[in-house]
Design a protein around this motif. Structure first.
Motif, PDB file in Angstrom:
ATOM      1  N   PHE A 170       0.839  -1.386   0.022  1.00 23.61           N
ATOM      2  CA  PHE A 170       0.044   0.089  -0.034  1.00 23.61           C
ATOM      3  C   PHE A 170       0.726   1.094   0.042  1.00 23.61           C
ATOM      4  CE2 PHE A 170      -3.375  -2.542   2.255  1.00 23.61           C
ATOM      5  CZ  PHE A 170      -3.797  -3.010   0.974  1.00 23.61           C
ATOM      6  N   ARG A 171       1.929   1.339   0.728  1.00 21.90           N
ATOM      7  CA  ARG A 171       2.902   2.310   0.885  1.00 21.90           C
ATOM      8  C   ARG A 171       3.698   2.729  -0.677  1.00 21.90           C
ATOM      9  NH1 ARG A 171       3.954   6.890   3.796  1.00 21.90           N
ATOM     10  NH2 ARG A 171       6.124   7.616   2.996  1.00 21.90           N
ATOM     11  N   GLU A 222      14.402   0.158  -6.767  1.00 21.91           N
ATOM     12  CA  GLU A 222      15.384   0.179  -5.760  1.00 21.91           C
ATOM     13  C   GLU A 222      15.556   1.548  -5.219  1.00 21.91           C
ATOM     14  OE1 GLU A 222      16.996   1.431  -9.893  1.00 21.91           O
ATOM     15  OE2 GLU A 222      15.688  -0.312  -9.121  1.00 21.91           O
ATOM     16  N   GLU A 223      15.328   2.692  -6.051  1.00 21.52           N
ATOM     17  CA  GLU A 223      15.617   4.041  -5.510  1.00 21.52           C
ATOM     18  C   GLU A 223      14.338   4.266  -4.731  1.00 21.52           C
ATOM     19  OE1 GLU A 223      16.381   6.837  -8.562  1.00 21.52           O
ATOM     20  OE2 GLU A 223      17.892   5.846  -9.299  1.00 21.52           O
ATOM     21  N   VAL A 224      13.309   3.748  -4.939  1.00 21.12           N
ATOM     22  CA  VAL A 224      11.984   3.969  -4.018  1.00 21.12           C
ATOM     23  C   VAL A 224      12.377   3.282  -2.827  1.00 21.12           C
ATOM     24  CG1 VAL A 224       9.642   3.617  -3.324  1.00 21.12           C
ATOM     25  CG2 VAL A 224      10.295   4.209  -5.831  1.00 21.12           C
ATOM     26  N   LEU A 225      12.671   2.063  -2.927  1.00 22.42           N
ATOM     27  CA  LEU A 225      12.999   1.355  -1.622  1.00 22.42           C
ATOM     28  C   LEU A 225      14.129   2.084  -0.683  1.00 22.42           C
ATOM     29  CD1 LEU A 225      12.677  -1.226   0.343  1.00 22.42           C
ATOM     30  CD2 LEU A 225      14.552  -2.311  -1.164  1.00 22.42           C
ATOM     31  N   LEU A 226      15.060   2.539  -1.154  1.00 21.55           N
ATOM     32  CA  LEU A 226      16.192   2.981  -0.478  1.00 21.55           C
ATOM     33  C   LEU A 226      16.020   4.334  -0.103  1.00 21.55           C
ATOM     34  CD1 LEU A 226      19.312   1.508  -2.663  1.00 21.55           C
ATOM     35  CD2 LEU A 226      18.432   0.670  -0.379  1.00 21.55           C
ATOM     36  N   ARG A 234      11.733   6.252   3.908  1.00 18.80           N
ATOM     37  CA  ARG A 234      12.107   5.740   5.092  1.00 18.80           C
ATOM     38  C   ARG A 234      10.752   4.934   5.775  1.00 18.80           C
ATOM     39  NH1 ARG A 234      14.050   9.926   9.638  1.00 18.80           N
ATOM     40  NH2 ARG A 234      15.784  10.003   8.026  1.00 18.80           N
ATOM     41  N   PRO A 235       9.651   5.271   5.595  1.00 22.68           N
ATOM     42  CA  PRO A 235       8.595   4.452   6.009  1.00 22.68           C
ATOM     43  C   PRO A 235       8.793   2.992   5.598  1.00 22.68           C
ATOM     44  CG  PRO A 235       7.554   6.470   5.830  1.00 22.68           C
ATOM     45  CD  PRO A 235       9.203   6.487   5.303  1.00 22.68           C
ATOM     46  N   LEU A 236       8.824   2.906   4.152  1.00 25.22           N
ATOM     47  CA  LEU A 236       8.987   1.617   3.433  1.00 25.22           C
ATOM     48  C   LEU A 236      10.262   0.777   3.794  1.00 25.22           C
ATOM     49  CD1 LEU A 236       7.455   0.146   1.302  1.00 25.22           C
ATOM     50  CD2 LEU A 236       8.773   1.317  -0.529  1.00 25.22           C
ATOM     51  N   LEU A 237      11.325   1.670   3.714  1.00 21.46           N
ATOM     52  CA  LEU A 237      12.542   0.908   4.396  1.00 21.46           C
ATOM     53  C   LEU A 237      12.371   0.217   5.859  1.00 21.46           C
ATOM     54  CD1 LEU A 237      15.516   0.015   3.582  1.00 21.46           C
ATOM     55  CD2 LEU A 237      16.208   2.322   4.622  1.00 21.46           C
ATOM     56  N   LEU A 238      11.777   1.078   6.376  1.00 23.52           N
ATOM     57  CA  LEU A 238      11.736   0.521   7.877  1.00 23.52           C
ATOM     58  C   LEU A 238      10.661  -0.543   8.061  1.00 23.52           C
ATOM     59  CD1 LEU A 238      11.199   3.769   9.841  1.00 23.52           C
ATOM     60  CD2 LEU A 238      13.143   2.271   9.947  1.00 23.52           C
ATOM     61  N   SER A 280       3.263   5.846  -5.606  1.00 16.62           N
ATOM     62  CA  SER A 280       3.130   5.948  -7.216  1.00 16.62           C
ATOM     63  C   SER A 280       1.727   6.661  -7.499  1.00 16.62           C
ATOM     64  CB  SER A 280       2.995   4.762  -7.796  1.00 16.62           C
ATOM     65  OG  SER A 280       2.049   3.887  -7.287  1.00 16.62           O
ATOM     66  N   ASP A 281       1.112   7.219  -6.616  1.00 12.16           N
ATOM     67  CA  ASP A 281      -0.127   7.699  -6.934  1.00 12.16           C
ATOM     68  C   ASP A 281       0.032   9.190  -7.361  1.00 12.16           C
ATOM     69  OD1 ASP A 281      -3.262   7.849  -6.545  1.00 12.16           O
ATOM     70  OD2 ASP A 281      -2.501   9.764  -5.670  1.00 12.16           O
ATOM     71  N   PRO A 282      -0.551   9.467  -8.445  1.00  2.23           N
ATOM     72  CA  PRO A 282      -0.115  11.041  -9.273  1.00  2.23           C
ATOM     73  C   PRO A 282      -0.218  12.231  -8.353  1.00  2.23           C
ATOM     74  CG  PRO A 282      -1.465   9.679 -10.858  1.00  2.23           C
ATOM     75  CD  PRO A 282      -1.553   8.811  -9.299  1.00  2.23           C
TER      76      PRO A 282
END
Length: 320
Positions: A259-260, A287-291, A294-298, A265-267
């Motif tokens: 969901f994150r 890979e750039e989104v993941l890194l 911060r919430p997604l990486l956590l 990716s939501d416009p």
């Protein structure tokens, strides 16, 4: 007399960095899925980790060899591109003959070491290499098959990781990997399509066959598939999934992570976060989104910590 050697010595570190950059090491994060075999099978031993590390290294060699080949083929067009002209080969920092030699050495090494370690790993690397050839020659220009090819690439990495560690993967895990890879591929096409609409020019010919409504419907299907297959795998051995049903504790992290990613990716969310001509292209590079988020990486770290916690308690006999 001494100025010229000094100049060469000063430039040497930059040339080394340029050759490393030509391998696109930031893309290597995609190959981390080879470690999923021992992690998802709860077989974390020195032997399985070394096998996974070898598979990771060989898939990095293989993927980098094709990045080099693509940059060699596209060198003239890249030099006319405002961004791609900075790539090491296009910028003249890495000579084309050197890049060809690097690609051949990397690919040959990956195939030889892969077959030496395990016929299954060698076959996975060879199939992945052939897939890259087909993708670059045809599949990336074919609607739907382009994202399917991306998904197959991730499945081959997972299979290679399993072959390198002699682990039999659950079919639910392979299905979940396929669904998640399709999800990321669709998100990548959505980002490219939005970026092309902002710039008024489509960067790929295949984008003319896609539309945001179509990609949204495809995204809905694979999102449901990803969550369902992961839930079935985490349900435990009763459905030939994980070795313990306590893996259901990790399901909330998977839900939030998906969901994150969709939020990013939501416009409208992109409009709130970014401005300028590049707005909308962020999820083009997973890979750039993941890194970068911060919430997604956590969330990923929390998933890993919970998984290791379940593994630890199961090995101690606390969980069944």
């Amino acid at each position: 007399m001494d100025s010229k050697p000094a100049l060469i010595e000063d430039q040497t570190p930059n040339l080394v960095v340029a050759h490393i950059r030509a391998l696109r090491p930031r893309q290597w994060t995609k190959n981390l899925i080879v470690f999923a075999a021992p992690l998802f099978a709860f077989e974390l031993t020195v032997q399985t980790l070394l096998g996974s590390l070898l598979a990771f290294m060989l898939f990095c060699f293989t993927s980098s060899s094709f990045y080099l080949i693509n940059d060699i083929i596209d060198v003239e067009s890249d030099r006319r591109h405002p961004v791609k002209c900075k790539r090491p080969i296009a910028a003249g920092l890495v000579a084309v003959p050197t890049a060809i030699a690097m690609a051949l050495i990397l690919l040959t090494t990956a195939l030889v070491l892969g077959w030496w370690r395990s016929p299954g790993l060698g076959l996975a690397i060879l199939t992945y290499a052939l897939l890259q050839v087909a993708y670059n020659l045809r599949l990336k220009h074919t609607v739907i098959l382009d994202v399917v090819a991306i998904s197959i690439g991730f499945i081959l990495r997972a299979f290679g990781g399993a072959a390198a560690t002699d682990i039999v993967l659950s079919p639910w895990f392979l299905l979940c990997t396929a669904m998640l890879a399709l999800f990321l591929g669709i998100e990548k096409r959505k980002a490219e399509l939005r970026l092309s609409e902002i710039k008024g020019k489509k960067s790929r010919a295949v984008l003319y066959r896609y539309s945001l409504p179509l990609l949204n419907r495809m995204e809905s299907v694979v999102t449901n598939g990803t969550i369902l297959t992961y839930a079935l795998w985490s349900s435990g051995p009763i459905v030939n999934g994980a070795s313990t049903p306590w893996m259901m504790l990790t399901l909330p992290f998977v839900l939030y992570g998906i969901f994150r990613y969709q939020l990013l990716s939501d416009p409208e969310e992109i409009a709130r976060r970014t401005t300028g001509a590049e707005a909308g292209g962020r999820t083009e590079r997973p890979e750039e989104v993941l890194l970068g988020d911060r919430p997604l990486l956590l969330t990923v770290l929390a998933w890993v910590a919970t998984t290791f916690g379940v593994l630890l308690f199961k090995s101690q006999g606390v969980l069944t």
